[in-house]
Write an enzyme that holds these catalytic residues in place. Sequence first.
Site, PDB file in Angstrom:
ATOM      1  CB  ALA A  65      -1.034   0.002   1.384  1.00 54.54           C
ATOM      2  CB  SER A  66       1.602   4.052  -1.893  1.00 55.65           C
ATOM      3  OG  SER A  66       2.032   4.872  -2.370  1.00 55.65           O
ATOM      4  CB  SER A 117       0.310  11.763   1.696  1.00 52.18           C
ATOM      5  OG  SER A 117      -0.446  11.540   3.057  1.00 52.18           O
ATOM      6  CB  ILE A 118       2.930  10.399   5.428  1.00 52.83           C
ATOM      7  CG1 ILE A 118       1.955  11.663   5.812  1.00 52.83           C
ATOM      8  CG2 ILE A 118       3.724  10.068   6.367  1.00 52.83           C
ATOM      9  CD1 ILE A 118       3.508  12.359   5.236  1.00 52.83           C
ATOM     10  CB  VAL A 174       2.941  -1.201   4.038  1.00 54.68           C
ATOM     11  CG1 VAL A 174       2.773  -2.437   4.589  1.00 54.68           C
ATOM     12  CG2 VAL A 174       2.298   0.551   4.958  1.00 54.68           C
ATOM     13  CG  ASP A 206      -6.871   8.262  11.097  1.00 56.52           C
ATOM     14  OD1 ASP A 206      -7.668   8.785  10.860  1.00 56.52           O
ATOM     15  OD2 ASP A 206      -5.407   7.932  10.235  1.00 56.52           O
TER      16      ASP A 206
END
Length: 546
Positions: A130-131, A133-134, A137, A286
């Site tokens: 997964a990708s 903004s910060i 993984v 979150d």
Amino acid sequence: MSSITRLHKILSVAAKYGLEDFLPASRSRAMCKIALLPYRLLGLFSSQRSGDRNMRLRLALEELGPIYIKLGQLVSTRRDFLDPELADELQALQDNVPPFPMPPIETVVAAALGAPAEEFFKSIDSEPLASASIAQVYGASLLDGSDVIIKVVRPGIEDVVKADIRLLKRLASLIEGASQLGRRLRPIEVIADYEKIILDELNLQSEAANTTQLRRNFDGSTELYVPKIYWEYTRSRLLVMERIDGIPVANIDDLNARGINLKHLAETGVNIFFTQVFEHNFFHADMHPGNIFVAKTNTSIPKYIAIDCAIIGSLTDSDQDYLAKNLLAIFKQDYRRVAELHVACGWVPPTTRVHEFESAIRSVCEPIFEKPLSEISFGQILVQLFATAGRFDMQVQPSLVLLQKTLLNVEGLGRQLYPQLDLWQTALPFLERWNAKRLSPMTLLRRLKDNLPELLEELPNLPQLLASAGSQGKQLAAINSTLREQQEKDALRRAQARRSDRLLAALIAAAALASTSPAAREAVSTAPSLPLLGAVLVVAFLCFRR
């Protein structure tokens, strides 16, 4: 990227999507239109300038990139001043971005750990799972065969974030000073909150520490599982965590296919939230569907799995106490109590008129309570309550904003799983138990025991404290005595002044009477002038001395 280049990009996107429509009709809006004119000419025939303005803002933030997406997500939590439609649109912002270019993951790991990746990992996937903004993984396995994930910070992102924040602070200052609406939106405060949150997210050790604490809080729990952090491989720009195997909570079809008890799952989510807030005072802030999974085992009593603990909320003891009392008062529709608690805990100024505040709360809440309890949004009541308190100068603390956002997420997720979820029925017994436990003799004794060392430490200072208190008491008594004497002198002077005024009035009346009598005029004309002058001076002295 320089601030000038970034500002050029922002203005181009703002003109492209017609974001000046968010400004009220005023001189400021006209000036913004003039400033954006060159950019508007370039996009004169752009189709993006038409349509719903809230949707246009969301599309603009997505085009500006990950940093502005995160800012939009943060702003979406401020429902105390946002229109509901705009908040919903911003909440739809997705932080899913294509994988970012970076050196091979083995090179990144080696740079962070100071040794080749092969010394720590049996294998590492070359493509990211997964990708965002910060960070990005990757899947991997340790030398002992344990499956883990490796989270790495996007290269160069810190410089980009800091440059964007500097620019956003300047823009926030301009917006806040431009109009009353700008001041009400408090953009400077929003950017300050954003800066803290996003800089914390850049430090993966902070996220790892939060994850470890949350795991400790729910150790042995049948409701929530938190993955293990491998601290020996974790650094500020690298996090290694146990890989979990669960069903994304938003995949309702998959949950139904496995026979998961959705009613139990929804109620468990509410219980987890209140446990974190009131038992642990440490809550995952979150909890959107992308961070919550459901374990595939024990489908009749399902367990949640939580990841991504970068954003954590916590309340002060007083805020926690007053929040519980406020919620209980809301449950019982005791609006007077709600208003008094807001004043008592300092959420609104002490000069607030309680009866006016109570009336405002009642006018907001009563229409909501006309619905069946199962249809009432508990989170929306908090939003309305904070918005009403804002009219009485309530300064909402960031921790309360995070709590409000989390409650909305939990409630929305719960009703997505089980539409008949009655949050009130689940939450009220929890709050009553918590309140009874807080006031129980055992809890009071434990708190006394916890504070005993500090009390014993202060014991030797008790005589001095008593002496100081006595001395201060004497000083206050002396001050009071002086004030009384001063008041008595003032009263005496005022009495003398009143007597003088009466005497002067009598003399004036006598003079007026004498002027109308021929005999009196003849007596005055034959009287010696010097004694008469002396009499006048004496009268003046008596009349005007103070």
